[in-house]
Design a protein around this motif. Sequence first.
Motif, short mmCIF file in Angstrom:
data_model
loop_
_atom_site.label_atom_id
_atom_site.label_comp_id
_atom_site.label_asym_id
_atom_site.label_seq_id
_atom_site.Cartn_x
_atom_site.Cartn_y
_atom_site.Cartn_z
N VAL A 15 28.25 -40.86 10.67
CA VAL A 15 27.55 -41.74 11.61
C VAL A 15 27.28 -40.98 12.91
CG1 VAL A 15 27.73 -43.86 12.98
CG2 VAL A 15 28.48 -43.87 10.60
N ALA A 20 18.97 -40.67 11.35
CA ALA A 20 18.10 -41.23 10.30
C ALA A 20 17.13 -42.29 10.80
CB ALA A 20 18.95 -41.80 9.17
N TYR A 24 18.99 -43.35 17.26
CA TYR A 24 19.85 -42.23 17.67
C TYR A 24 19.39 -41.64 19.00
CZ TYR A 24 16.96 -38.05 16.84
OH TYR A 24 16.01 -37.06 16.93
N LYS A 88 24.72 -49.03 13.65
CA LYS A 88 25.79 -48.36 14.39
C LYS A 88 25.36 -47.83 15.76
CE LYS A 88 27.99 -48.92 10.47
NZ LYS A 88 28.54 -50.28 10.26
FE1 SF4 Z 1 21.81 -43.50 11.93
FE2 SF4 Z 1 22.36 -44.86 14.17
FE3 SF4 Z 1 20.09 -45.30 12.89
FE4 SF4 Z 1 22.40 -46.08 11.82
S1 SF4 Z 1 21.48 -46.88 13.70
S2 SF4 Z 1 20.72 -45.05 10.75
S3 SF4 Z 1 23.78 -44.45 12.49
S4 SF4 Z 1 20.71 -43.36 13.85
#
Ligand code: SF4
Length: 191
Positions: A15, A20, A24, A88
């Motif tokens: 994480v 992704a 982020y 997250k």
């Molecule tokens: Fe990755 Fe954060 Fe997006 Fe989840 S919220 S996919 S941990 S960048």
Amino acid sequence: MFTKEELMEIVAKRVENCTACPLYLTRTNVVVGEGNLDTRIVFVGEGPGEEEDKTGRPFVGRAGMLLTELLQETGFRREDVYICNVVKCRPPNNRTPTSEERLACKHFLLAQLEIINPDVIVALGATALSFFIEGKNVSITKVRGTPIDWLGGIKVVPTFHPSYLLRNRSKELRKTVLEDFKKAKSFIKEV
Ligand code: SF4
Ligand code: URA
């Protein structure tokens, strides 16, 4: 063999390095989740807010204080359960995470739930509920308190998000959520 702690540490590292989805770019800290990995019950929220983004811990702001209170009134200690979120990283201005963001993050929550393998999951609010009933468009007001069988064996109990309670300040609503928490507790299997 890995212990649950080691497995969760591996998830946490992934994480922390995750890029992704666009969230982020604006995060200060990722918020993986916290609590007891041997718990039989997991509480899932939507995504980190401002306080959570600052501290890297789930539900530590105003909604978190209310959640902690409700947990205590249900007969749980916060440190005995596990608390995490659908995404997250904090969505800017606490907007609802998009379906792309949720999809990108999905495997992390699935991995966490697989490691913990609880009897019961409490889905806090519509975003958390939609994780467990993919594609179906149901209203949280209609389905709250009605357990859903997920992956054959895990009960998911949907209820209102604590932030919703903060916005409405209704004693009735608070009582309803407390009842849903108690119902969820009753699905914990005695061993
Ligand atoms: Fe990755 Fe954060 Fe997006 Fe989840 S919220 S996919 S941990 S960048
Ligand atoms: N709201 C959430 O959904 N999650 C948190 O961690 C904090 C507030």
